[in-house]
Design a protein around this motif. Structure first.
Motif, PDB file in Angstrom:
ATOM      1  N   GLU A  92      28.019  57.586  40.080  1.00  0.00           N
ATOM      2  CA  GLU A  92      27.869  59.030  40.291  1.00  0.00           C
ATOM      3  C   GLU A  92      29.164  59.777  39.961  1.00  0.00           C
ATOM      4  N   LEU A  93      30.277  59.259  40.436  1.00  0.00           N
ATOM      5  CA  LEU A  93      31.560  59.940  40.245  1.00  0.00           C
ATOM      6  C   LEU A  93      32.020  59.888  38.790  1.00  0.00           C
ATOM      7  N   LEU A  94      31.840  58.738  38.151  1.00  0.00           N
ATOM      8  CA  LEU A  94      32.217  58.649  36.736  1.00  0.00           C
ATOM      9  C   LEU A  94      31.341  59.570  35.888  1.00  0.00           C
ATOM     10  N   ASP A  95      30.068  59.660  36.235  1.00  0.00           N
ATOM     11  CA  ASP A  95      29.159  60.544  35.504  1.00  0.00           C
ATOM     12  C   ASP A  95      29.547  62.018  35.671  1.00  0.00           C
ATOM     13  N   MET A  96      30.210  62.345  36.762  1.00  0.00           N
ATOM     14  CA  MET A  96      30.671  63.714  36.980  1.00  0.00           C
ATOM     15  C   MET A  96      31.759  64.119  35.989  1.00  0.00           C
ATOM     16  N   GLY A  97      32.434  63.113  35.421  1.00  0.00           N
ATOM     17  CA  GLY A  97      33.488  63.414  34.459  1.00  0.00           C
ATOM     18  C   GLY A  97      34.876  62.979  34.882  1.00  0.00           C
ATOM     19  N   LEU A  98      34.963  62.277  36.009  1.00  0.00           N
ATOM     20  CA  LEU A  98      36.267  61.764  36.424  1.00  0.00           C
ATOM     21  C   LEU A  98      36.718  60.652  35.481  1.00  0.00           C
ATOM     22  N   ALA A  99      37.994  60.651  35.183  1.00  0.00           N
ATOM     23  CA  ALA A  99      38.519  59.672  34.238  1.00  0.00           C
ATOM     24  C   ALA A  99      38.698  58.306  34.876  1.00  0.00           C
ATOM     25  N   ARG A 100      39.016  58.319  36.174  1.00  0.00           N
ATOM     26  CA  ARG A 100      39.350  57.060  36.843  1.00  0.00           C
ATOM     27  C   ARG A 100      39.086  57.212  38.336  1.00  0.00           C
ATOM     28  N   LEU A 101      38.700  56.112  38.978  1.00  0.00           N
ATOM     29  CA  LEU A 101      38.463  56.106  40.414  1.00  0.00           C
ATOM     30  C   LEU A 101      39.411  55.121  41.084  1.00  0.00           C
ATOM     31  N   VAL A 102      39.780  55.445  42.313  1.00  0.00           N
ATOM     32  CA  VAL A 102      40.658  54.583  43.095  1.00  0.00           C
ATOM     33  C   VAL A 102      39.841  53.967  44.228  1.00  0.00           C
ATOM     34  N   VAL A 103      39.761  52.648  44.238  1.00  0.00           N
ATOM     35  CA  VAL A 103      39.016  51.916  45.264  1.00  0.00           C
ATOM     36  C   VAL A 103      40.027  51.310  46.229  1.00  0.00           C
ATOM     37  N   GLY A 104      39.890  51.636  47.522  1.00  0.00           N
ATOM     38  CA  GLY A 104      40.846  51.162  48.510  1.00  0.00           C
ATOM     39  C   GLY A 104      40.292  50.065  49.383  1.00  0.00           C
ATOM     40  N   SER A 105      39.639  50.447  50.471  1.00  0.00           N
ATOM     41  CA  SER A 105      39.164  49.475  51.464  1.00  0.00           C
ATOM     42  C   SER A 105      38.280  48.393  50.845  1.00  0.00           C
ATOM     43  N   ALA A 106      37.391  48.790  49.937  1.00  0.00           N
ATOM     44  CA  ALA A 106      36.442  47.831  49.363  1.00  0.00           C
ATOM     45  C   ALA A 106      37.138  46.792  48.494  1.00  0.00           C
ATOM     46  N   ALA A 107      38.286  47.143  47.910  1.00  0.00           N
ATOM     47  CA  ALA A 107      39.017  46.175  47.085  1.00  0.00           C
ATOM     48  C   ALA A 107      39.564  45.042  47.945  1.00  0.00           C
ATOM     49  N   LEU A 108      39.959  45.358  49.170  1.00  0.00           N
ATOM     50  CA  LEU A 108      40.436  44.329  50.094  1.00  0.00           C
ATOM     51  C   LEU A 108      39.278  43.546  50.690  1.00  0.00           C
ATOM     52  N   LYS A 109      38.265  44.243  51.153  1.00  0.00           N
ATOM     53  CA  LYS A 109      37.190  43.597  51.897  1.00  0.00           C
ATOM     54  C   LYS A 109      36.202  42.861  50.997  1.00  0.00           C
ATOM     55  N   ARG A 110      36.039  43.346  49.748  1.00  0.00           N
ATOM     56  CA  ARG A 110      35.088  42.723  48.815  1.00  0.00           C
ATOM     57  C   ARG A 110      35.729  42.581  47.439  1.00  0.00           C
ATOM     58  N   PRO A 111      36.769  41.743  47.348  1.00  0.00           N
ATOM     59  CA  PRO A 111      37.501  41.646  46.079  1.00  0.00           C
ATOM     60  C   PRO A 111      36.659  41.158  44.906  1.00  0.00           C
ATOM     61  N   GLU A 112      35.695  40.260  45.187  1.00  0.00           N
ATOM     62  CA  GLU A 112      34.843  39.776  44.094  1.00  0.00           C
ATOM     63  C   GLU A 112      33.983  40.919  43.556  1.00  0.00           C
ATOM     64  N   TRP A 113      33.424  41.720  44.472  1.00  0.00           N
ATOM     65  CA  TRP A 113      32.644  42.891  44.054  1.00  0.00           C
ATOM     66  C   TRP A 113      33.515  43.864  43.266  1.00  0.00           C
ATOM     67  N   PHE A 114      34.733  44.105  43.735  1.00  0.00           N
ATOM     68  CA  PHE A 114      35.621  45.038  43.025  1.00  0.00           C
ATOM     69  C   PHE A 114      35.904  44.527  41.617  1.00  0.00           C
ATOM     70  N   ALA A 115      36.148  43.243  41.483  1.00  0.00           N
ATOM     71  CA  ALA A 115      36.401  42.683  40.152  1.00  0.00           C
ATOM     72  C   ALA A 115      35.180  42.868  39.242  1.00  0.00           C
ATOM     73  N   GLN A 116      33.992  42.677  39.792  1.00  0.00           N
ATOM     74  CA  GLN A 116      32.777  42.890  39.009  1.00  0.00           C
ATOM     75  C   GLN A 116      32.659  44.345  38.556  1.00  0.00           C
ATOM     76  N   MET A 117      33.001  45.275  39.435  1.00  0.00           N
ATOM     77  CA  MET A 117      32.957  46.691  39.084  1.00  0.00           C
ATOM     78  C   MET A 117      34.002  47.017  37.997  1.00  0.00           C
ATOM     79  N   CYS A 118      35.184  46.397  38.095  1.00  0.00           N
ATOM     80  CA  CYS A 118      36.200  46.600  37.054  1.00  0.00           C
ATOM     81  C   CYS A 118      35.696  46.099  35.702  1.00  0.00           C
ATOM     82  N   ASP A 119      35.023  44.964  35.716  1.00  0.00           N
ATOM     83  CA  ASP A 119      34.502  44.414  34.466  1.00  0.00           C
ATOM     84  C   ASP A 119      33.373  45.282  33.910  1.00  0.00           C
ATOM     85  N   ALA A 120      32.603  45.898  34.808  1.00  0.00           N
ATOM     86  CA  ALA A 120      31.503  46.769  34.368  1.00  0.00           C
ATOM     87  C   ALA A 120      32.016  48.112  33.850  1.00  0.00           C
TER      88      ALA A 120
END
Length: 242
Positions: A92-120
């Motif tokens: 949703e946020l990327l579709d709004m036109g933001l160039a980049r997003l900062v992921v905080g808590s989820a990067a620590l708590k779900r690092p595998e998910w965060f890595a998958q999102m980075c790859d996507a």
């Protein structure tokens, strides 16, 4: 060195907190889009936005309206942090036109998910690593984990090559106008090759020079700009962006 003027949003207004404390808030403007134009007119080539309401799980509706207004008002890359905890929100946020997003808590708590999102979304997601005495803080800085910040950075790099950056904030310095934690920043820079963005405490031109001297790639500046302690054109000149 890249300079990212910060626009922190709460209830649709431009504010600053001290050390992430929601009870220590200063309102600097009722019109975040006007503030964004101000920084861009002064020479900013990019902006760092923070949704303080979403960061601690409050209703982000007012802030999302402010973000849309900012994106319509200026033609520079904007990154947003705060409450980025699901794939649906990322899209949703990327579709709004933001160039980049900062992921905080989820990067620590779900690092595998965060890595998958980075790859996507290659190079579109940065990890917001906020540290209290060297340990990662989460949930709008309301909780402190037992994970050292440098350990998290190394773990994230081991999982993906597509992370855009690390936004590293020393909470003790944030909003306190006492200068950045150069030692912590250098330890983080030595721990990983992920591009680093210094956040928290940048107050004087000497702080900018010190960051340039240690080859810091980028820095976020907030309260010092709002209180007039730093002049953005001068900052950009010292940083080599003018």
């Amino acid at each position: 060195m890249e300079i990212w003027p910060a626009i922190d949003l709460r209830h649709g207004r431009c504010v600053r907190l001290q050390q992430g404390d929601y009870e220590r808030e200063t309102v600097f403007g009722e019109d975040p889009a006007a503030m964004a134009r101000r920084w861009v007119v002064a020479g900013a080539r990019r902006l760092h936005l923070v949704d303080l309401d979403a960061a601690r799980g409050d209703d982000p509706t007012e802030n999302l309206a402010a973000v849309r207004a900012i994106l319509q008002a200026v033609d520079v890359p904007c990154q947003l942090g705060g409450g980025v905890r699901s794939e649906a929100i990322i899209e949703e946020l990327l579709d709004m036109g933001l160039a980049r997003l900062v992921v905080g808590s989820a990067a620590l708590k779900r690092p595998e998910w965060f890595a998958q999102m980075c790859d996507a979304h290659p190079r579109r997601l940065a990890a917001g690593i906020d540290a209290r005495e060297g340990m990662v803080a989460t949930d709008g800085w309301l909780e402190t984990s037992s994970t050292p910040a440098v350990t998290l950075a190394k773990d994230l790099r081991s999982r993906t090559e597509n992370i855009a950056a690390i936004i590293y904030t020393d909470i003790a310095k944030d909003g306190m106008l006492e200068g950045p934690n150069l030692q912590g920043l250098q330890e983080m820079a030595a721990a990983t090759d992920i591009p680093l963005v210094a956040s928290g405490g940048v107050t004087t031109l000497d702080d900018i020079r010190a960051l340039v001297d240690v080859d810091m790639p980028a820095a976020i500046i907030g309260r010092a700009l709002y209180e007039g302690r730093l002049d953005l054109p001068e900052v950009l000149e010292v940083a080599g962006e003018q």
